[in-house]
Design an enzyme around this catalytic site. Sequence first.
Site, PDB file in Angstrom:
ATOM      1  N   HIS A 133      -7.831 -45.306  45.556  1.00  0.00           N
ATOM      2  CA  HIS A 133      -8.678 -44.312  44.911  1.00  0.00           C
ATOM      3  C   HIS A 133     -10.026 -44.153  45.610  1.00  0.00           C
ATOM      4  O   HIS A 133     -10.690 -43.134  45.426  1.00  0.00           O
ATOM      5  CB  HIS A 133      -8.862 -44.668  43.433  1.00  0.00           C
ATOM      6  CG  HIS A 133      -7.668 -44.359  42.599  1.00  0.00           C
ATOM      7  ND1 HIS A 133      -7.762 -43.880  41.318  1.00  0.00           N
ATOM      8  CD2 HIS A 133      -6.342 -44.441  42.875  1.00  0.00           C
ATOM      9  CE1 HIS A 133      -6.550 -43.688  40.831  1.00  0.00           C
ATOM     10  NE2 HIS A 133      -5.671 -44.029  41.764  1.00  0.00           N
TER      11      HIS A 133
ATOM     12  N   HIS B 188       3.493 -47.292  44.559  1.00  0.00           N
ATOM     13  CA  HIS B 188       4.135 -47.605  43.282  1.00  0.00           C
ATOM     14  C   HIS B 188       5.145 -48.742  43.390  1.00  0.00           C
ATOM     15  O   HIS B 188       5.812 -49.071  42.404  1.00  0.00           O
ATOM     16  CB  HIS B 188       4.806 -46.348  42.726  1.00  0.00           C
ATOM     17  CG  HIS B 188       3.824 -45.296  42.320  1.00  0.00           C
ATOM     18  ND1 HIS B 188       4.202 -44.040  41.894  1.00  0.00           N
ATOM     19  CD2 HIS B 188       2.465 -45.319  42.281  1.00  0.00           C
ATOM     20  CE1 HIS B 188       3.113 -43.328  41.611  1.00  0.00           C
ATOM     21  NE2 HIS B 188       2.051 -44.088  41.836  1.00  0.00           N
TER      22      HIS B 188
END
Length: 730
Positions: A100, A268
């Site tokens: 992020h 993920h």
Amino acid sequence: MENSKATNGGGKCPFVHGANTEVSNSVMDWWPKALNFDILHQHDTKTNPLGADFNYAEEFKKLDLEAVKKDLKALMTDSQDWWPADWGHYGGLMVRMAWHVAGTYRISDGRGGSNTGNQRFAPLNSWPDNVNLDKSRRLLWPIKKKYGNKISWADLFILAGNMAYESMGLKTFGFAGGREDIWHPEKDIYWGSEKEWLAATKNRYDSDQNRESLENPLAAVQMGLIYVNPEGVDGIPNPLRTAQDVRTTFKRMAMNDEETVALAAGGHTVGKCHGNGDATILGQSPEGANLEDQGFGWLNPKGKGNAEDTVSSGIEGSWTTHPTRWDNEYFNLLFKYDWELKKSPAGAWQYEPINIAEEDKPVDAHNPNIRRNPIMTDADMALKMDPEYRKISERFHKDQKYFTEVFARAWFKLTHRDLGPKTRYLGPDAPQEDLIWQDPVPAVDYTLTESEIDDLKQTLLNSGLSKTELINTAWDSARTFRGSDYRGGANGARIRLAPQKDWAGNEPERLQKVLNKLTEIQSGLHKKVSMADLIVLGGSAAVEKGAQAAGVNIKVPFNAGRGDATAEMTDVDSFADLEPLHDAYRNWVKKDYEVKPEELMLDRTQLMGLTAPEMTVLIGGMRVLGTNYGGSKHGVFTQKEGVLSNDFFVNLTDMNYSWKPVGNNLYKIVDRKTGETKWTATRVDLVFGSNSILRAYAEVYAQDDNKEKFVRDFVAAWTKVMNRDRYDLA
């Protein structure tokens, strides 16, 4: 990566006004249309506690990098009571933090990304998509405290993400330091015009059906997200529609389809989403939290407030059976099972497998006696449903080694894209391979003496090329520099190559004439000199001549050492976003834009790393030197064109003239007594006389006692532009 459900309010206006979600209390709010110069005051040295003499590169050289890496790996399994680690491992949290940080990068203007450690400040520290990443930064504090100035927060964030992956079994592609911290918010980056978090995506699109029409320079689909909504477009599940958003967003992060699938799946493969509770009861974000909250945000009053009660995205669960291990389980589960839509405990849409085998269920993150269903988001299902993404996913599923290699390289690109060329990389772990997205430039193997430089200047000035042609070619070559991601600039002389040689702003016909002559000169030299050096030297020699004509004998500094890139070293498509669509310095805009020319000027000036005074002196000097695009006379307030005089400022501030609008972005300058039109001008010319701040600078250069100061300041600013991408001179 996780996305949050939080909402909040904000502000509006691209390029130069206050950041979204901030409430302004400025006295200038009385005049909302006033030109806002804050973007040129970013990273003011007065905010830096380390002082002007601090040299981060020198400090980083003293760092025991192996010791830091060892400490980071130990941290991953050192679960803290105040924020317990999922499965006793902080790997997923640290990967999300690094992702992020880096994932805000957008190729359109080079802003965002990992280069400044800006996640420590608003608005990023309080974005909905960054829920609970404040905890990851606090977990890193003991390590930052230990190694101090030898490693920046910005470098530590990315290194922590790397070590998280390595502690879970991935061999990363490498790590380079060199990111210097900022010390206050980059509040003038345009993150969107919405006034609320996670507002409907229609606010960012010309057409809701055309997902490529996302507003430039944005990459994320909603205010406060890093890229896409994990529940689907506007929270409505539809994997094929979400695939369009994923493709557009990742393309604007400089990623192709294969890199996109690798990053989504690799991100993920580890960690989990958190949504075991009610997102509406969470406390304020860090920027709005109470003093006693210690800078933490989104505090949860339910149960423990963390561990099994944690709420971040609202989605609940992990993607894989073993979320603290690098493996191929993501694709195994994605293709092995059919998936159905369900609601998480927080009410968020997620997909769960139908009739999953017990051994494929991950154990609960905080209770090893319980197994839970894995989950997939709408974006995950897009990798299965979109035809192109599915082909790539199936290849990765069949070949884990290939998947691992592609992911490692894509992760390196994601986390290093805005660090600039390899010459800026610090540390022994930087890979030696030249990657095309680094815009490589070959090193030169020559030096030039002062006498050789002087001889070359005379050769260039006697070439038959005009001083204006030499100045404009040098300027056009250098003006592409972006301090946001350290791309562009004169080094490499890519102005000779596609696509730059054909850009309208570079006046291709004039450019080719100059390049042909410089090539002829280069071929006749007894000593090899790069085209990049000749281009800059030609412009600098012409500036020097203009200064001499003004009665100021000054040498324009020149440092040889620029290389010439080749077409094979140039990713043509990636340079499209560097094309100039406006250039106030050459008094040109490609077409009419919604944003005013003077606002565009400030945006470009900030990207070039110039100050307001440097902008002012360059504009005034470029006008009298006659460097306007296409030979236009707008703003050329002098009878001695080509002389580096202060006439632009003298006549701009002369109250014997009045200004009359005569068209869109066009004015005539009229003698008040005779009514005679003396000159014509554009908005970017006249703003230096109408705006109170810019007029203050203009008046300095219009003074009778500052004629020489004007020339010297112009030469200094010109040299700065020519050398912005010369990191070897820093």
